[in-house]
Design an enzyme around this catalytic site. Sequence first.
Site, short mmCIF file in Angstrom:
data_model
loop_
_atom_site.label_atom_id
_atom_site.label_comp_id
_atom_site.label_asym_id
_atom_site.label_seq_id
_atom_site.Cartn_x
_atom_site.Cartn_y
_atom_site.Cartn_z
N CYS A 86 -0.10 3.97 2.54
CA CYS A 86 0.26 3.55 3.90
C CYS A 86 1.69 3.99 4.23
O CYS A 86 1.98 4.43 5.35
CB CYS A 86 0.16 2.04 4.05
SG CYS A 86 -1.49 1.36 3.79
N CYS A 102 0.84 -1.21 0.00
CA CYS A 102 0.00 0.00 0.00
C CYS A 102 0.87 1.25 0.00
O CYS A 102 1.49 1.60 1.01
CB CYS A 102 -0.92 -0.03 1.22
SG CYS A 102 -1.84 1.49 1.50
#
Length: 312
Positions: A75, A72
């Site tokens: 993230c 991700c």
Amino acid sequence: MSTPAPGAVMRGAVDLSTLRNRPQPPAEGAAPPAPSGDAGALVRDVTDQTFGEILELSRTVPVVVDLWAEWCGPCKQLSPILEKVVIELGGRVVLAKVDVDANPQLAQGFRAQSIPMVVALVAGQPVPMFTGAVPEQQVREVFAQLLQLAAQNGVTGSLSVTEEPADAAEPEEPALPPLHAEAFEAIEAGDYPRAIAAYEKALAENPRDDDARAGLGQVRLLDRVQGLDLQAARAAAAASPSDIQAQFAVADLDIAGGHVEDAFDRLLELFAALPSDDRAPVRERLLELFGLVGDADPRVGVARRRLTSLLF
């Protein structure tokens, strides 16, 4: 807790019932997370097996849960900001990092339909915060709101953290712009009108100040829902389907509680039902909520397309 969650833009509720009483055996040869001692105690990797320890810890100090994954990209932008802010708070908040790929039970319990997703735990209860990568200033503001909410619920403890060696210390954080600092202090004090005024002044001076714009949306929402009773608001909205202010109140409470789609659907249905001359306030409120949730959220894209289809 009846108080709406700060900056909550999470889909649905969090169900931790399957994890609350799970036994917490430590991994072989591993020590349990230290309750105090150094900054490492403030940022912890948490698994399906050790989550119970974090739930218990949240009865003493608020815990922020960062649901992330290695693949991700957003993230990787958000996690360092969360760690930085938690460490700067010096033990007043703990960060629990959950790799959703390695911990499917926690991912399911938190209903992590998109990541990064950030949820807090206060006295064992989940408090939705936000999804997606958000600016550092917005993170600081939501953390300030979390600390206020935790204090209202009697969670005011902290972990003692020893100072790091001077050569390991990070460079000192640049001071916030004066108006942002004023807004931040006002939020910590629960004075939302003063925070709104500070952000509005910051935007008047610099219309491209995205941090001020994001903060203004958050604080306006908090100010509007402060003191509202959800059941009473829903009853009033049901009794007067065409009452714009009554529908606004429920939509705000839905956004604050993480029910984003419900809020959007309510206002889009209201927009469609109103005469053309009465629609402008509803459109403006929808655009404000779109900005609050963020264009990266797919629910915003769906709602924007519905709104466009109703305009033509």
